[in-house]
Scaffold this active site. Sequence first.
Site, PDB file in Angstrom:
ATOM      1  N   GLY A  14      27.500  68.168  -1.429  1.00  0.00           N
ATOM      2  CA  GLY A  14      27.856  68.798  -1.848  1.00  0.00           C
ATOM      3  C   GLY A  14      27.595  68.368  -3.366  1.00  0.00           C
ATOM      4  O   GLY A  14      27.279  67.598  -3.996  1.00  0.00           O
ATOM      5  N   LEU A  16      30.526  68.235  -5.766  1.00  0.00           N
ATOM      6  CA  LEU A  16      31.906  67.347  -6.006  1.00  0.00           C
ATOM      7  C   LEU A  16      31.477  65.908  -5.154  1.00  0.00           C
ATOM      8  O   LEU A  16      31.887  65.017  -6.252  1.00  0.00           O
ATOM      9  CB  LEU A  16      33.256  68.419  -5.564  1.00  0.00           C
ATOM     10  N   LYS A 159      39.952  72.735  -5.376  1.00  0.00           N
ATOM     11  CA  LYS A 159      39.993  74.232  -5.986  1.00  0.00           C
ATOM     12  C   LYS A 159      39.076  74.641  -6.102  1.00  0.00           C
ATOM     13  O   LYS A 159      38.426  74.274  -5.789  1.00  0.00           O
ATOM     14  CB  LYS A 159      40.774  74.288  -7.688  1.00  0.00           C
ATOM     15  N   GLU A 227      31.861  75.412 -22.682  1.00  0.00           N
ATOM     16  CA  GLU A 227      31.100  74.498 -22.015  1.00  0.00           C
ATOM     17  C   GLU A 227      29.604  74.933 -22.022  1.00  0.00           C
ATOM     18  O   GLU A 227      29.298  76.471 -22.387  1.00  0.00           O
ATOM     19  CB  GLU A 227      30.737  74.183 -20.302  1.00  0.00           C
ATOM     20  N   ASP A 246      37.529  80.308 -11.448  1.00  0.00           N
ATOM     21  CA  ASP A 246      37.138  78.726 -11.078  1.00  0.00           C
ATOM     22  C   ASP A 246      37.864  77.522 -12.202  1.00  0.00           C
ATOM     23  O   ASP A 246      37.955  76.937 -11.792  1.00  0.00           O
ATOM     24  CB  ASP A 246      35.417  77.971 -11.279  1.00  0.00           C
ATOM     25  N   HIS A 251      42.394  74.708 -14.257  1.00  0.00           N
ATOM     26  CA  HIS A 251      42.864  74.072 -15.564  1.00  0.00           C
ATOM     27  C   HIS A 251      43.367  74.710 -16.665  1.00  0.00           C
ATOM     28  O   HIS A 251      43.971  74.198 -17.299  1.00  0.00           O
ATOM     29  CB  HIS A 251      41.404  73.234 -15.669  1.00  0.00           C
ATOM     30  N   LYS A 341      31.104  79.819 -20.288  1.00  0.00           N
ATOM     31  CA  LYS A 341      30.130  79.199 -20.466  1.00  0.00           C
ATOM     32  C   LYS A 341      28.588  79.633 -21.015  1.00  0.00           C
ATOM     33  O   LYS A 341      28.896  80.460 -21.302  1.00  0.00           O
ATOM     34  CB  LYS A 341      29.668  79.271 -18.578  1.00  0.00           C
TER      35      LYS A 341
HETATM   36  C1  BG6 Z   1      35.294  72.005 -12.467  1.00  0.00           C
HETATM   37  C2  BG6 Z   1      34.934  73.214 -12.488  1.00  0.00           C
HETATM   38  O1  BG6 Z   1      37.177  72.290 -11.551  1.00  0.00           O
HETATM   39  O2  BG6 Z   1      35.509  71.602 -13.133  1.00  0.00           O
HETATM   40  C3  BG6 Z   1      33.568  74.027 -13.530  1.00  0.00           C
HETATM   41  O3  BG6 Z   1      34.721  74.302 -10.898  1.00  0.00           O
HETATM   42  C4  BG6 Z   1      34.120  72.275 -14.489  1.00  0.00           C
HETATM   43  O4  BG6 Z   1      32.617  74.420 -13.558  1.00  0.00           O
HETATM   44  C5  BG6 Z   1      34.016  71.693 -14.303  1.00  0.00           C
HETATM   45  O5  BG6 Z   1      32.024  72.711 -15.238  1.00  0.00           O
HETATM   46  C6  BG6 Z   1      34.478  71.104 -15.396  1.00  0.00           C
HETATM   47  O6  BG6 Z   1      35.383  69.382 -15.359  1.00  0.00           O
HETATM   48  P1  BG6 Z   1      35.581  68.848 -16.294  1.00  0.00           P
HETATM   49  O7  BG6 Z   1      35.928  67.416 -16.024  1.00  0.00           O
HETATM   50  O8  BG6 Z   1      33.794  68.252 -16.979  1.00  0.00           O
HETATM   51  O9  BG6 Z   1      35.666  69.142 -17.998  1.00  0.00           O
END
Ligand code: BG6
Length: 487
Positions: A14, A16, A159, A227, A246, A251, A341
């Site tokens: 996947g 991740l 998560k 993002e 998400d 976060h 996003k």
């Molecule tokens: C993940 C989310 O936890 O964090 C994603 O599922 C997101 O949607 C990502 O893009 C962002 O992580 P980072 O470390 O690039 O800010």
Amino acid sequence: MQSSFVMVIFGATGDLAQNKLIPSLFSLFKQKQLPTDFFIVGFSRRELSDSDFGSYFKALQDKEGWNEFAKHLSYQKGSFDDISGYSELIDKLKKLDDKIGACVTRFFYLATPPDHYQNILKFLRETKLSEGCGPHFAPLSGASRSKQESKWTRIIIEKPFGKDLETAKALDMKLSEVFEEKQIFRVDHYLGKETMQNIIAFRFANGIFEPVWNKNFIDHVQITWAEEQGVKERGNFFDGVGLLRDVGQNHLMQLVTAVAMESPKSFSKEGVRDARAEVIKKIRCVESSEVSKNIVRGQYENYRSEKNVAKNSNTETFVAMKIFVDTDRMAGVPFYIRMGKKMPKNLVEISVVFIQTCHILFKEYGCPEIGNVLVFRIQPDEGINLRVIAKKPGAKLSLGTVNMNFSYEDQFRTNGADAYEKVLLDIFAGDQMLFNRSDELESSWEFITKILKGWANLGVEPLKYKAGTWGPEEAEALIEKDGRKWI
Ligand code: BG6
């Protein structure tokens, strides 16, 4: 780190594993932070041989050291809801124990979509994989199979941890039936970010900030999580989850926590976790009837034409909100939060805006609308900026703002350690400080679930916004009606 380990990655093909886990493990390998004997077993539904699995990581293959690293990779085909793959996994792991001549510590990393967590836990328990290397090998001579053996296993769970309060509680219940708390690592990689850890160091190691870090001096706090990209290849996952679950539930909650927390009683695992949990508990829930007033839900135009997204999807890709943390320190200080996003740029930033006092003496000399702002740049260009008011050069008094800037790159020639590398190192070391405790998660789900219910009751579609903008106009109105502006 010294002792050997095997990490079984469920969902190894996947997103991740591809983008974060394997690259971070590879990087730690190159930095010589992994022991000589370590094994990574990919577990997924696809039909792949060990070598196919290695060559699956195309972006890494040509890099120096990859061939050496790839020797540590192997693969187990298995369906998450069928016992046969798990049974074959047992044999694979036993062979590793026999090869090393000891119980190899087992890390089970759940990197699958969350719907599979319950099943994986069920089979880990049924097959006794959760109990470590088991009776084929006695780690302590004469010791009966006891809880002691469970120290040979750890579970790492990504998560989103559940879909709402109820499912998060059910998942936690299941986890606690299979593992002890000290074995459970609930990941939120934002806690592993260098800049997040630095907020705590910055706030509590520099005595000069503590006296002003409260409602008497702070006007409000702004948090932006933006993002540029849309859902890319993750339509399937994202459309069922939405941005609030998400990144909002995890976060963003942690970003609020870093600003609002009290000084931990000690810099220890439980000290820091207690301080975080206390803030999340005190975030005032937005009642259903208030949701439309304090929360803006958006979806970018054309989201519904993205791959693997439902044609009539109401999933949010943008959220703006105004919230309060009801602690003595922060009572009445609004936190304006926006996450989205398809934003104009990649940016994660916290701005602490202090009460403006310039006009008391200098009203006619060009007091800027906003005076002192302390900005924590989580990414990119990691660092901290303090905006202060200063006299512009010249014979006549005229004021303006200047920036006192600290940049990781300029100062340390690095942007800091990668968050997933930190997460992995802490898992290996058994350090749970930067992992969620279940009470933190429960409180944040309580808050998020109320919003989700409020949206469901309202039954209206998310507001549309153009890609490359800062979300729907209503997000501007949310803050402007209080006489403030997004920075
Ligand atoms: C993940 C989310 O936890 O964090 C994603 O599922 C997101 O949607 C990502 O893009 C962002 O992580 P980072 O470390 O690039 O800010």
